[in-house]
Write a protein that holds these residues in place. Structure first.
Motif, PDB file in Angstrom:
ATOM      1  N   THR A 250     -31.052 -52.104  23.100  1.00  0.00           N
ATOM      2  CA  THR A 250     -30.878 -53.498  22.324  1.00  0.00           C
ATOM      3  C   THR A 250     -30.031 -53.544  21.247  1.00  0.00           C
ATOM      4  OG1 THR A 250     -32.528 -54.459  23.894  1.00  0.00           O
ATOM      5  CG2 THR A 250     -31.578 -55.888  22.108  1.00  0.00           C
ATOM      6  N   PRO A 251     -30.440 -52.959  20.100  1.00  0.00           N
ATOM      7  CA  PRO A 251     -29.804 -52.968  18.966  1.00  0.00           C
ATOM      8  C   PRO A 251     -28.383 -52.412  19.155  1.00  0.00           C
ATOM      9  CG  PRO A 251     -31.909 -51.899  18.503  1.00  0.00           C
ATOM     10  CD  PRO A 251     -31.698 -52.083  20.006  1.00  0.00           C
ATOM     11  N   ALA A 252     -27.978 -51.299  19.801  1.00  0.00           N
ATOM     12  CA  ALA A 252     -26.743 -50.847  20.061  1.00  0.00           C
ATOM     13  C   ALA A 252     -25.779 -51.784  20.896  1.00  0.00           C
ATOM     14  CB  ALA A 252     -26.775 -49.455  20.535  1.00  0.00           C
ATOM     15  N   ILE A 253     -26.391 -52.440  21.906  1.00  0.00           N
ATOM     16  CA  ILE A 253     -25.828 -53.464  22.468  1.00  0.00           C
ATOM     17  C   ILE A 253     -25.439 -54.708  21.764  1.00  0.00           C
ATOM     18  CG2 ILE A 253     -25.919 -55.245  24.365  1.00  0.00           C
ATOM     19  CD1 ILE A 253     -27.864 -53.187  25.981  1.00  0.00           C
ATOM     20  N   ILE A 254     -26.152 -55.103  20.819  1.00  0.00           N
ATOM     21  CA  ILE A 254     -26.071 -56.424  19.994  1.00  0.00           C
ATOM     22  C   ILE A 254     -24.914 -55.944  19.157  1.00  0.00           C
ATOM     23  CG2 ILE A 254     -27.123 -57.591  18.187  1.00  0.00           C
ATOM     24  CD1 ILE A 254     -29.924 -57.737  19.693  1.00  0.00           C
ATOM     25  N   ASN A 255     -24.961 -54.767  18.461  1.00  0.00           N
ATOM     26  CA  ASN A 255     -23.817 -54.360  17.610  1.00  0.00           C
ATOM     27  C   ASN A 255     -22.614 -53.804  18.085  1.00  0.00           C
ATOM     28  OD1 ASN A 255     -25.520 -54.853  15.487  1.00  0.00           O
ATOM     29  ND2 ASN A 255     -26.474 -52.956  15.451  1.00  0.00           N
ATOM     30  N   LYS A 256     -22.571 -53.896  19.540  1.00  0.00           N
ATOM     31  CA  LYS A 256     -21.252 -53.590  20.216  1.00  0.00           C
ATOM     32  C   LYS A 256     -20.959 -52.079  19.901  1.00  0.00           C
ATOM     33  CE  LYS A 256     -19.522 -58.054  21.557  1.00  0.00           C
ATOM     34  NZ  LYS A 256     -20.598 -57.959  22.779  1.00  0.00           N
ATOM     35  N   ASP A 257     -21.999 -51.201  19.891  1.00  0.00           N
ATOM     36  CA  ASP A 257     -21.811 -49.757  19.188  1.00  0.00           C
ATOM     37  C   ASP A 257     -21.435 -48.820  20.495  1.00  0.00           C
ATOM     38  OD1 ASP A 257     -21.758 -47.526  17.902  1.00  0.00           O
ATOM     39  OD2 ASP A 257     -23.473 -48.022  16.622  1.00  0.00           O
ATOM     40  N   SER A 258     -20.618 -48.698  20.886  1.00  0.00           N
ATOM     41  CA  SER A 258     -20.223 -47.985  22.121  1.00  0.00           C
ATOM     42  C   SER A 258     -20.570 -46.427  21.891  1.00  0.00           C
ATOM     43  CB  SER A 258     -18.772 -47.835  22.486  1.00  0.00           C
ATOM     44  OG  SER A 258     -18.223 -49.336  22.996  1.00  0.00           O
ATOM     45  N   ASP A 259     -20.317 -45.962  20.374  1.00  0.00           N
ATOM     46  CA  ASP A 259     -20.663 -44.733  20.336  1.00  0.00           C
ATOM     47  C   ASP A 259     -22.024 -44.279  20.130  1.00  0.00           C
ATOM     48  OD1 ASP A 259     -18.201 -44.061  19.944  1.00  0.00           O
ATOM     49  OD2 ASP A 259     -17.908 -44.362  17.861  1.00  0.00           O
ATOM     50  N   LYS A 260     -22.828 -45.316  19.669  1.00  0.00           N
ATOM     51  CA  LYS A 260     -24.124 -45.101  19.692  1.00  0.00           C
ATOM     52  C   LYS A 260     -24.918 -45.195  20.957  1.00  0.00           C
ATOM     53  CE  LYS A 260     -28.500 -45.467  18.006  1.00  0.00           C
ATOM     54  NZ  LYS A 260     -29.038 -44.012  17.587  1.00  0.00           N
ATOM     55  N   LEU A 261     -24.381 -46.145  21.764  1.00  0.00           N
ATOM     56  CA  LEU A 261     -24.840 -46.087  23.285  1.00  0.00           C
ATOM     57  C   LEU A 261     -24.528 -44.915  24.160  1.00  0.00           C
ATOM     58  CD1 LEU A 261     -23.790 -49.608  24.282  1.00  0.00           C
ATOM     59  CD2 LEU A 261     -25.939 -48.823  24.061  1.00  0.00           C
ATOM     60  N   MET A 262     -23.069 -44.434  23.851  1.00  0.00           N
ATOM     61  CA  MET A 262     -23.000 -42.886  24.547  1.00  0.00           C
ATOM     62  C   MET A 262     -24.050 -41.912  24.069  1.00  0.00           C
ATOM     63  SD  MET A 262     -21.055 -41.603  26.649  1.00  0.00           S
ATOM     64  CE  MET A 262     -19.274 -42.084  26.763  1.00  0.00           C
ATOM     65  N   ASP A 263     -24.399 -42.005  22.613  1.00  0.00           N
ATOM     66  CA  ASP A 263     -25.022 -40.969  22.145  1.00  0.00           C
ATOM     67  C   ASP A 263     -26.489 -41.167  22.976  1.00  0.00           C
ATOM     68  OD1 ASP A 263     -25.892 -38.760  20.411  1.00  0.00           O
ATOM     69  OD2 ASP A 263     -26.811 -40.304  19.169  1.00  0.00           O
ATOM     70  N   LEU A 264     -26.790 -42.339  22.994  1.00  0.00           N
ATOM     71  CA  LEU A 264     -28.240 -42.479  23.681  1.00  0.00           C
ATOM     72  C   LEU A 264     -28.228 -42.199  25.014  1.00  0.00           C
ATOM     73  CD1 LEU A 264     -29.124 -46.149  22.152  1.00  0.00           C
ATOM     74  CD2 LEU A 264     -30.365 -44.186  21.557  1.00  0.00           C
ATOM     75  N   LEU A 265     -27.231 -42.420  25.821  1.00  0.00           N
ATOM     76  CA  LEU A 265     -27.152 -41.978  27.092  1.00  0.00           C
ATOM     77  C   LEU A 265     -26.899 -40.430  27.483  1.00  0.00           C
ATOM     78  CD1 LEU A 265     -24.526 -44.942  27.972  1.00  0.00           C
ATOM     79  CD2 LEU A 265     -27.106 -44.868  28.795  1.00  0.00           C
ATOM     80  N   THR A 266     -26.683 -39.752  26.514  1.00  0.00           N
ATOM     81  CA  THR A 266     -26.562 -38.228  26.795  1.00  0.00           C
ATOM     82  C   THR A 266     -27.551 -37.426  26.434  1.00  0.00           C
ATOM     83  OG1 THR A 266     -24.147 -38.807  25.820  1.00  0.00           O
ATOM     84  CG2 THR A 266     -25.099 -36.560  25.978  1.00  0.00           C
ATOM     85  N   PHE A 267     -27.956 -36.644  27.472  1.00  0.00           N
ATOM     86  CA  PHE A 267     -29.163 -35.804  27.542  1.00  0.00           C
ATOM     87  C   PHE A 267     -28.580 -34.310  27.946  1.00  0.00           C
ATOM     88  CE2 PHE A 267     -30.435 -39.963  28.493  1.00  0.00           C
ATOM     89  CZ  PHE A 267     -31.518 -40.078  27.510  1.00  0.00           C
ATOM     90  N   THR A 268     -28.454 -33.572  26.900  1.00  0.00           N
ATOM     91  CA  THR A 268     -27.761 -32.178  26.954  1.00  0.00           C
ATOM     92  C   THR A 268     -28.320 -31.400  28.253  1.00  0.00           C
ATOM     93  OG1 THR A 268     -27.224 -32.535  24.805  1.00  0.00           O
ATOM     94  CG2 THR A 268     -27.034 -30.496  25.939  1.00  0.00           C
ATOM     95  N   LYS A 269     -29.795 -31.330  28.114  1.00  0.00           N
ATOM     96  CA  LYS A 269     -30.433 -30.492  29.090  1.00  0.00           C
ATOM     97  C   LYS A 269     -30.352 -30.824  30.510  1.00  0.00           C
ATOM     98  CE  LYS A 269     -33.631 -27.760  31.011  1.00  0.00           C
ATOM     99  NZ  LYS A 269     -33.501 -28.184  32.262  1.00  0.00           N
ATOM    100  N   VAL A 270     -30.106 -32.408  30.729  1.00  0.00           N
ATOM    101  CA  VAL A 270     -29.898 -32.927  31.927  1.00  0.00           C
ATOM    102  C   VAL A 270     -28.593 -32.537  32.735  1.00  0.00           C
ATOM    103  CG1 VAL A 270     -29.834 -35.023  33.284  1.00  0.00           C
ATOM    104  CG2 VAL A 270     -31.741 -34.580  31.659  1.00  0.00           C
ATOM    105  N   GLU A 271     -27.647 -32.553  31.810  1.00  0.00           N
ATOM    106  CA  GLU A 271     -26.235 -32.230  32.152  1.00  0.00           C
ATOM    107  C   GLU A 271     -25.923 -30.671  32.364  1.00  0.00           C
ATOM    108  OE1 GLU A 271     -23.387 -34.001  29.334  1.00  0.00           O
ATOM    109  OE2 GLU A 271     -24.049 -35.796  29.713  1.00  0.00           O
ATOM    110  N   GLU A 272     -26.828 -29.822  31.626  1.00  0.00           N
ATOM    111  CA  GLU A 272     -26.749 -28.494  32.148  1.00  0.00           C
ATOM    112  C   GLU A 272     -27.554 -28.251  33.412  1.00  0.00           C
ATOM    113  OE1 GLU A 272     -28.970 -26.509  28.984  1.00  0.00           O
ATOM    114  OE2 GLU A 272     -27.332 -26.955  27.573  1.00  0.00           O
ATOM    115  N   ASP A 273     -28.602 -28.850  33.749  1.00  0.00           N
ATOM    116  CA  ASP A 273     -28.901 -28.930  35.159  1.00  0.00           C
ATOM    117  C   ASP A 273     -27.973 -29.233  36.088  1.00  0.00           C
ATOM    118  OD1 ASP A 273     -31.374 -28.127  33.887  1.00  0.00           O
ATOM    119  OD2 ASP A 273     -32.517 -29.833  34.125  1.00  0.00           O
ATOM    120  N   VAL A 274     -27.434 -30.251  36.039  1.00  0.00           N
ATOM    121  CA  VAL A 274     -26.357 -30.812  36.782  1.00  0.00           C
ATOM    122  C   VAL A 274     -25.269 -29.513  37.139  1.00  0.00           C
ATOM    123  CG1 VAL A 274     -24.486 -32.483  37.430  1.00  0.00           C
ATOM    124  CG2 VAL A 274     -26.467 -33.239  36.491  1.00  0.00           C
TER     125      VAL A 274
END
Lengths: 333, 333
Positions: A250-274
C-alpha cells in the motif's frame, strides 16, 4: 494457446468435475514462480465463493483420465482441493507452469522453419484489400473470429489488434470479478509483439526463406498468444500478492513508487527456479527422439535451451512484473 | 499445424538456403516409416528438376541455426543433400517424422482439459446466425480465412469443410505437379473427423466440463489439421513407391485389386518402428518436468503412451494406407 473463452458460459458447468476428478491445479505441488514466498499467501483465497469459480487460473483443470497420466500431488494440494473453487497462489503457479510447456512447444515447432521474411513484409503480402503483412492479416482475422466466440471477454485474454475486433455472436458471459476494474485497460501486447519479432524470432530460426510463410505465421501466432497470456497473468499474480499482504504494497502504491513496487515484486530465488525449470523443459521436450539412438552419442536438441531461458529472463519475467506494477499502481484507485 | 501455403510463392525463394545451411531433410538419417524398404527407392527422385522444388515434403527444410540444435546426419543424407531439390523417400520420411512431434504435442496440450461436451453440441453453441457446434464454427471460420491466404492451393493441405471456402486473396501460386491429377479429389477428412471425435478424444481426456470450450476447440483443430496432413501424405508416399517400382504395383492397379495393393503397401517391420518411435516420443515429450524431481520416483506422464501408439496403429497408419490405395487405383487413369 489456452483459450478459456467459454469457461464461464452459463450453459457449461465450470469445474463441476466428475467424482474422483479433482482439479489438476489443486493437485499440483506448489512450484517456484515469481509469486513471492509461498508461505505468505499460498492458502489465502482471492475469492471465497460457493459458486464454481469463473477464473482463468482454474482453466487448465482437467487431470488426465488415466492413472498413468500424471499431475504432481502433495499434501498441501489435497487440502487445497477441498477448498476447490478459489483462486490461490498455488493455482496461479500451476497455470503458469503449464503455460511454459505451450510456449516451449511453440518455439520448437517454429524453429523448424527459416525466418521467412516475406511473412513480415507488408510489401510482400499482396493480399487484396489488406494493407499489411501476412502475419498481421492472420492475427487480425483470427482475433476477429475468436472475438465473435467471446474470447476477449475473458480477463486473461488480450488481443493484439483490439481496434479491429468484431462483436461476440455468442451469449454474453459474466466472469467473476477478481481483478480491480483498472485491469481491463492494461494491455502490453504491442511490446510483446516487438520483442518477439525484433529480438526473439531472428535468434530462434535460421535466416533466409524456405517458402513456409503460412506455417511460420501459424506458429508465430500460437507463441504470441501464449506469451501474451503468460505475461498478462501478472494481473492475477499482483492481485494475489496484494491480497496476501496489502500492508506491504500500500505505501508504495500511494506514493506511486514504481521502483519500490518492482523491488517488492522481485524474488531472486524464485526467478532462478523458473530459469532452471525452463532449461530442463527444453532439454526434455526439445530432443530429437529416435528409438535407435546411440546412448553414447549426445542427444540432439532442436533449439538451444539457453535461448528459452534468456527469453524468460530478459523478457517474460520482466514484462510480467511490469504488468504487476501497472496493475498495483491502479489497485487503490 | 504446418501450413506451407506460400512455399511456392514467386516472391519467396523456396529452398534457397543461406550458405552452410543444408536442408534438414537432406541431413536426416532415413528412419523407418511405412514407405517400404529404404533401399528400394531412397535415392530415386520423384522429379529431377533444376528449379527449386515447390513440393510440400520439402517444406520443413530449415535446420536450426545453432550448432547445438540438431538434425541427424548420415553419409547417405549428405549425398542426398547434393541432389538437394528433389522429392525423395528420405524427404517424405523426414517430414512424416516431424509431423509426429506436432501430433503428440497437440495431444499433450488437449489432454489438460476435460472433454467439454458443449464444444461439440450444436444445441449448446448458440452462435447467432450459425447452425452448428462451436468446433464446427471455429474450423469453418479458420479454414475460410486460411483459404483466403491460399492454404488449400497446396497439394498437402486438405480442408474439412471444402464447400465453405472463400477464394484466395493472394496471388495464385503454381505448385509443381508431382502427383497424378486424380489426387486432388482424394480427401478423407470426414473419416478423420469422426475417428478423432468418436474414438480418440473421449479416451484422451477426462469426462465432464471445465468450461474451457474455446481452448479445447483450438487444440482439437491443431490436432485435426496435423492428422489430416499426416494421413494425406499418403499421396506422396504412394507416388514415391510407384515411381520406385512401377512394375510391382501396375498389375494390381489394372486389376483394381485394393486388397493386393494394401498388401503391397504394408511393411510390418517399418510399422513396428513407427510404433516404437511414437512410444519413445510420448515418454519424452509427455513428461511432467520438474528440476527438483526425485530420480528415485518414476517420471509422470501427461498421457498414456499406449494411447498415441494405438492412434498410429489403429488409425493413422491404416488411413494413410487407405489414401495410398485410393491414389494408386487412379494412378494409371
Amino acid at each position: 494457446m489456452e483459450l478459456p473463452m467459454d469457461k464461464a458460459s452459463p450453459r457449461s458447468t465450470p469445474l463441476s468435475l466428475p467424482a474422483g476428478a479433482a482439479p489438476a491445479v489443486a493437485h499440483q505441488t506448489p512450484a517456484s514462480l515469481p509469486l513471492g514466498p509461498p508461505a505468505a499467501a499460498s492458502t489465502k483465497p482471492l475469492v471465497a465463493s460457493a459458486n464454481p469459480p469463473l477464473l482463468p487460473v482454474m482453466a487448465p483443470a482437467a487431470a488426465p483420465k488415466s492413472s498413468s497420466g500424471a499431475v504432481e500431488e502433495s499434501k498441501d494440494a489435497v487440502e487445497e482441493s477441498n477448498k476447490s473453487n478459489v483462486l490461490t497462489i498455488g493455482s496461479i503457479r500451476s497455470a503458469l507452469i503449464k503455460q511454459e510447456d505451450t510456449i516451449i512447444f511453440g518455439l520448437l515447432e517454429r524453429s523448424q522453419f527459416c525466418y521467412n521474411p516475406d511473412t513480415y513484409d507488408p510489401n510482400a503480402s499482396r493480399i487484396v484489400g489488406f494493407n499489411g503483412s501476412q502475419i498481421e492479416f492472420m492475427v487480425q482475422q483470427t482475433e476477429k473470429m475468436h472475438a465473435m466466440m467471446g474470447r476477449y471477454k475473458s480477463p486473461d485474454e488480450h488481443p493484439f489488434f483490439p481496434e479491429n475486433l468484431l462483436e461476440a455472436v455468442v451469449p454474453s458471459v459474466e466472469y467473476e470479478n477478481v481483478l480491480h476494474p483498472a485491469a481491463a485497460n492494461i494491455n502490453i501486447n504491442k511490446r510483446i509483439w516487438d520483442v518477439y519479432f525484433d529480438d526473439l524470432l531472428p535468434r530462434l530460426v535460421m535466416e533466409g526463406s524456405d517458402g513456409n510463410c503460412g506455417s511460420s505465421a501459424c506458429w508465430d501466432m500460437l507463441i504470441l498468444q501464449a506469451l501474451s497470456k503468460r505475461i498478462h497473468y501478472g494481473k492475477f499474480v499482483a492481485e494475489a500478492k496484494f491480497q496476501g499482504s496489502p500492508d506491504t504494497y500500500t505505501p508504495a502504491i500511494i506514493n506511486k513508487d514504481s521502483d519500490k513496487l518492482m523491488d517488492l515484486l522481485t524474488f531472486t530465488k524464485v526467478e532462478e527456479d523458473v530459469r532452471a525449470r525452463v532449461m530442463s523443459k527444453v532439454m526434455t521436450f526439445g530432443q530429437v527422439v529416435s528409438p535407435e539412438a546411440d546412448p553414447a552419442i549426445e542427444t540432439k536438441l532442436k533449439i538451444e535451451p539457453e535461448l528459452a531461458v534468456e527469453l524468460y529472463d530478459k523478457w517474460i519475467m520482466p514484462l510480467t512484473k511490469e504488468v504487476q506494477v501497472q496493475y498495483l499502481l491502479k489497485r487503490l484507485d
